[in-house]
Write an enzyme that holds these catalytic residues in place. Structure first.
Site, PDB file in Angstrom:
ATOM      1  N   GLU A  49       0.834  -1.219   0.000  1.00 16.07           N
ATOM      2  CA  GLU A  49       0.000   0.000   0.000  1.00 16.07           C
ATOM      3  C   GLU A  49       0.854   1.248   0.000  1.00 16.07           C
ATOM      4  O   GLU A  49       2.003   1.238   0.450  1.00 16.07           O
ATOM      5  CB  GLU A  49      -0.943   0.003   1.208  1.00 16.07           C
ATOM      6  N   ARG A  67       0.241  -3.042  12.101  1.00 18.02           N
ATOM      7  CA  ARG A  67      -0.325  -3.985  11.139  1.00 18.02           C
ATOM      8  C   ARG A  67      -0.764  -3.308   9.844  1.00 18.02           C
ATOM      9  O   ARG A  67      -1.795  -3.635   9.265  1.00 18.02           O
ATOM     10  CB  ARG A  67      -1.483  -4.778  11.767  1.00 18.02           C
ATOM     11  N   CYS A  95       7.618  -1.665  -1.930  1.00 17.70           N
ATOM     12  CA  CYS A  95       8.760  -2.584  -1.994  1.00 17.70           C
ATOM     13  C   CYS A  95       9.889  -2.220  -1.042  1.00 17.70           C
ATOM     14  O   CYS A  95      10.449  -3.105  -0.376  1.00 17.70           O
ATOM     15  CB  CYS A  95       9.273  -2.693  -3.423  1.00 17.70           C
ATOM     16  N   HIS A 137      12.556  -0.717  -8.192  1.00 18.96           N
ATOM     17  CA  HIS A 137      11.958  -1.839  -7.471  1.00 18.96           C
ATOM     18  C   HIS A 137      13.037  -2.575  -6.694  1.00 18.96           C
ATOM     19  O   HIS A 137      14.104  -2.883  -7.236  1.00 18.96           O
ATOM     20  CB  HIS A 137      11.263  -2.805  -8.419  1.00 18.96           C
ATOM     21  N   ASP A 178      11.234 -11.800  -3.668  1.00 22.72           N
ATOM     22  CA  ASP A 178      10.541 -10.586  -4.102  1.00 22.72           C
ATOM     23  C   ASP A 178       9.275 -10.414  -3.267  1.00 22.72           C
ATOM     24  O   ASP A 178       8.164 -10.655  -3.734  1.00 22.72           O
ATOM     25  CB  ASP A 178      10.210 -10.689  -5.587  1.00 22.72           C
TER      26      ASP A 178
END
Length: 288
Positions: free
Chosen positions: A52, A77, A82, A120, A137
């Site tokens: 998110e 939580r 990434c 990324h 990943d």
């Protein structure tokens, strides 16, 4: 590959509250640096902690220090993108005795004819048992839910019911260029390319700044969330909710803006405080 000796390269695993992290992802296996443990950790992390970008949409910065990552993704939580996932997961792997090297990928999926920067983050991981190299990943939001071996002969592989393919080509400037493909509604598509050039935490900090602040970044324009399960991948892109399945089938529907906070809770396991929920609905982010 020799590992850099600069202390700044390491992942601060000694500062991680390992018990809290493992409880967060539901891992109760052996705490040993083996391939069996690595498989279980990757599956647990990718299916437990969502992807998110809500802090960016709410006008906040993304901090990558381990204390912030633990507070946000473990204690509160929440999810992350990434760089956040990789920072937390790398600290856990380092703490457990795995060899961990950061890598950077250039996402091609959804880029059209444009060229995106290499922003990324993924991880090269080794164990003490053999000389195999694994790619983890955990921060793409769409698996793989298992590590995959870095080998020129890997080719097509399955991670649960989901299908992927790893290719190796000789890229520009005589650099080994790897390409990860995934199977979806359009058949086989390129997900990203990457090289084996090691990335330091400071490299990730630079990429994180671009991704979280640049108007060219897709994560500064609208809410984006993903929830990856063994049998379904949920994607929230603005007000479009999509369910993707391992066979390539998809279902999409448009949401009312006012429904976003409840969808985030029910589908993505992301609970945000009432003031943030109100701000998310009221924020005039572009509907792109």
């Amino acid at each position: 590959m020799s590992k850099p000796t600069d202390p700044a390269y390491h992942w601060n695993g000694t500062d991680l509250d390992l018990d809290d992290y493992l409880a967060r992802i539901g891992f109760d296996g052996d705490r040993v640096p083996t391939v069996v443990t690595l498989r279980a950790l990757v599956r647990a992390h990718t299916t437990s902690i969502p992807f998110e970008n809500l802090e960016i949409i709410l006008g906040r910065s993304i901090d990558l220090d381990l204390a912030t990552l633990q507070d946000k993704m473990v204690r509160r939580r929440r999810g992350g993108y990434c760089y956040e996932h990789v920072g937390l997961f790398a600290a856990a792997l380092e703490r457990l005795g795995f060899g961990v090297t950061g890598l950077s990928g250039r996402v091609s999926m959804g880029a059209g004819a444009g060229l995106r920067p290499a922003t990324h983050a993924l991880l090269r991981v080794t164990t003490a048992a053999d000389d195999r190299v694994w790619l983890c990943d955990v921060g793409f939001g769409a698996g793989p839910l298992e590590p995959y071996e870095l080998s020129a002969t890997t080719g097509e592989f399955a991670a649960g019911a989901w299908k992927f393919r790893l290719d190796n080509t000789l890229g520009e400037l005589d650099t080994d260029l790897w390409v990860l493909h995934q199977f979806g509604s359009a058949g086989w598509i390129d997900r990203y390319t990457f090289t084996l050039n090691p990335q330091y935490r400071i490299d990730y900090a630079v990429g994180n700044h671009f991704v979280s602040t640049s108007p060219r970044s897709p994560f500064t324009t609208r809410p984006y969330a993903q929830r990856f399960r063994p049998d379904v991948h949920y994607v929230l892109d603005g007000t479009t909710l999509t369910s993707e399945h391992p066979d390539g089938t998809t279902d999409s529907r448009e949401l009312d803006l006012a429904d976003l906070p409840q969808i985030l809770t029910d589908v993505f396991d992301i609970e945000i405080a009432p003031p943030d929920a109100a701000a998310l609905v009221a924020t005039p982010w572009p509907r792109t």
